[in-house]
Scaffold this active site. Structure first.
Site: not given
Length: 464
Positions: A40, A183-184, A186, A314, A446
Site C-alpha cells: 500500500g 502547506g500541510g 506532507i 484511507d 536525567h
C-alpha cells in the site's frame, strides 16, 4: 474457472494485509487482490520512503552544522541517486517480507496481481496483469484500495510540468528551486527535506496558516522554525496558472492579498492532498454509497451500505494515517473473528509531523476545546528550558498540554526533538486516565527529554 472463497480483500494496505493473515489463521480461504505494489501507500509512497529520505536530509544538516559543535566535517555532498537507492532498498526489503508473510507463512491466502471491479455485491472481476480475467466471489468483501495524489484544476498544470508526492521520491537530482503547492504536513516535510539537500524552496499555501487543524501558536512556531532554515512561505495565495518555457523554467502565478505574484522555479511539487481510489471499481453498480469526494461511507463497524462489504483505511475518509488503517483491521478482527464489540468512532487520533523538530499531537487542541466548551487549563513550556535541549543545541519549539477540571490530560502539542515520543507518553497517561500530577511527580532519568514532564505543569493556568 471462477474462484469462490470465504474472504475477498481488494488492496494490500496496512489494513488489508493483517486482515488476510488473521482470517487465514482462523481457517478461512482468502483472496487478496493488489493492482500495484504490495504494502500500500505507507510502504511504497508514504511513511517509509519519506522518513527514509528525511534521515538522509538530517545527516546532511548535521554535517553542515558540525562546526557549531567544534567538529570540522567539510562540505556536505548530496548524491540524490544514492539517497533514492537506499530508500528503494529499504522498501524492497519490506515488500519482500510482506509477500513472504502472505504467500509462505500463512496457509489459505491467494494473492492476485490485477485490477478488481464489482459486477455484483459479492462478485468482482479481476483484470490480471497478464491480460486474462478472473472472477472471484466471497460472502465477505473488504475494500482497502487507498488514495492517490489529488491534482487541483489550475490553468496550464499538465503532467509533464509537475511532480506528485509519489514522483519526487524517485528524483535523481537536487532541484535548484523547488516550488511546493500545499502547506500541510506532507508539504512541510518535503520542504525541509529538500532545503537540507540544498534546494531553494518556496511553499505556496492557500490558507492564512500552515497546518490548518493546529492552534495559531503551533502554526507560527512551525513556520518560524522552517523559515529559519531558508524556506520561503507564500500564504493566503491561490495558484491560478502554471507555465513552462523552452528551457524548462516553471512559472507559478498566484493571487495574494498583496497582489499578483509570479514564482519561478526549476521543479514544481503538488502536495494538495489525496483522493480515494474508488472511481474505477464500479461501486455504483452494486449500490455502495460514497460521499461527494468519492470516499466510501461506512458505519461504526466499517460496513458499507451493502451488507457484508466493508471499507478499511484511507478509502473511507477521515484521518489518513497508517496507524488508523491498522486500527481498522482491529475493528474488523474483533467484531467478526473474536466476537467482541469494537467501534471505529471516537478513537484517539495521535499523529506526528516528521519535521525537525517533530510535532507530536494527541487529543484536543486549544481551539477545539473552546469550540466544545470544555473547561480546561493549559500549560506551555519553551523547549529551551529543558536540560537535554541545551546539551544537544535542539532548543527550538515548545510543549503545550491541556488539562480538564478533573486533572486529566485532554490534549497536547509537543513541538520538539522526539516530539512524537513525548506525545506518546502523554497518550499512555490519557489512556490510563492518570492525573497530570502522576507525571509531575514521576522520577524520570536525567538527562532525558521525558524529564521535562516534571516541570511541564508548573505553570498550569486558565486560558486568557
Amino acid at each position: 474457472m471462477p474462484i469462490s472463497c470465504d474472504v475477498l480483500i481488494i488492496g494490500s494496505g496496512q489494513a488489508g494485509n493483517p486482515l488476510a493473515t488473521a482470517f487465514a489463521d482462523a481457517g478461512r480461504r482468502v483472496v487478496l487482490v493488489e493492482e500495484n505494489l504490495l504494502g500500500g501507500s505507507c510502504i511504497n509512497y508514504g511513511c517509509t520512503p519519506t522518513k527514509t529520505m528525511l534521515a538522509s536530509a538530517e545527516r546532511a544538516h548535521h554535517i553542515r552544522t558540525a562546526a557549531d559543535f567544534g567538529v570540522q566535517a567539510g562540505e556536505a555532498q548530496v548524491n540524490m541517486a544514492a539517497i533514492v537507492a537506499r530508500k528503494d532498498a529499504v522498501i524492497q526489503e519490506m515488500r519482500d517480507g510482506i509477500r513472504k508473510n502472505l504467500e509462505q507463512q500463512h496457509k489459505g491466502i491467494t494473492v492476485l496481481n490485477g485490477h478488481a471491479a464489482f459486477t455484483e455485491p459479492h462478485v468482482v472481476r479481476v483484470a490480471l496483469a497478464g491480460g486474462k480475467e478472473q472472477t472471484v466471489t466471497a460472502p465477505l468483501v473488504f475494500i482497502n484500495t487507498g488514495t492517490r495524489p489529488n491534482i487541483p484544476e489550475i490553468d496550464g498544470l499538465s503532467k509533464d510540468i509537475y511532480l506528485t508526492t509519489n514522483d519526487i521520491l524517485n528524483i535523481k537530482e537536487v532541484p535548484e528551486h523547488l516550488i511546493i503547492l500545499g502547506g500541510g504536513y506532507i508539504g512541510l516535510e518535503f520542504s525541509q527535506m529538500f532545503r537540507r539537500f540544498g534546494s531553494r524552496v518556496t511553499v505556496v499555501e492557500s490558507g492564512a496558516e500552515l497546518l490548518e487543524h493546529e492552534d495559531d501558536d503551533v502554526c507560527r512556531s512551525m513556520q518560524e522554525l522552517i523559515e529559519a532554515e531558508g524556506v520561503e512561505f507564500v500564504l493566503n495565495a491561490r495558484a491560478h496558472r502554471v507555465s513552462c518555457n523552452d528551457e524548462g523554467a516553471i512559472t507559478v502565478s498566484v493571487h495574494t492579498r498583496a497582489g499578483e505574484r509570479r514564482l519561478r522555479g526549476t521543479h514544481l511539487l503538488v502536495a494538495t492532498g489525496r483522493r480515494p481510489n474508488t472511481d474505477a471499481i464500479d461501486l455504483e453498480k452494486v449500490g455502495i454509497k460514497t460521499d461527494e469526494q468519492g470516499y466510501i461511507q461506512v458505519n461504526s463497524r466499517l460496513e458499507t451500505s451493502v451488507r457484508g462489504v466493508y471499507a478499511l483505511g484511507d478509502v473511507h475518509g477521515g484521518p489518513q494515517f497508517t496507524h488508523i488503517s491498522y486500527d481498522d483491521f482491529r475493528v474488523i478482527r474483533d467484531n467478526l473473528l473474536l466476537g467482541k464489540r469494537r467501534s471505529a468512532k471516537q478513537r484517539p487520533l495521535p499523529y506526528v509531523v516528521f519535521t525537525e523538530p517533530q510535532l507530536g499531537r494527541i487529543g484536543l487542541s486549544e481551539s477545539q476545546a473552546q469550540e466544545k466548551k470544555i473547561p480546561y487549563r493549559v500549560a506551555t513550556m519553551p523547549v529551551q528550558y529543558i536540560g537535554r535541549a541545551r546539551q544537544t543545541a535542539q532548543t527550538a519549539g515548545f510543549f503545550k498540554v491541556l488539562v480538564d477540571n478533573k486533572d486529566q490530560i485532554i490534549g497536547a502539542a509537543i513541538l520538539c526533538e522526539q516530539g512524537g515520543e513525548i506525545m506518546s507518553m502523554l497518550q499512555l497517561a490519557m489512556a490510563g486516565k492518570l492525573p497530570y500530577t502522576t507525571l509531575q511527580d514521576t522520577v524520570f532519568a536525567h538527562p532525558t527529554w521525558a524529564e521535562a514532564l516534571n516541570n511541564m505543569f508548573a505553570k498550569l493556568e486558565k486560558p486568557k
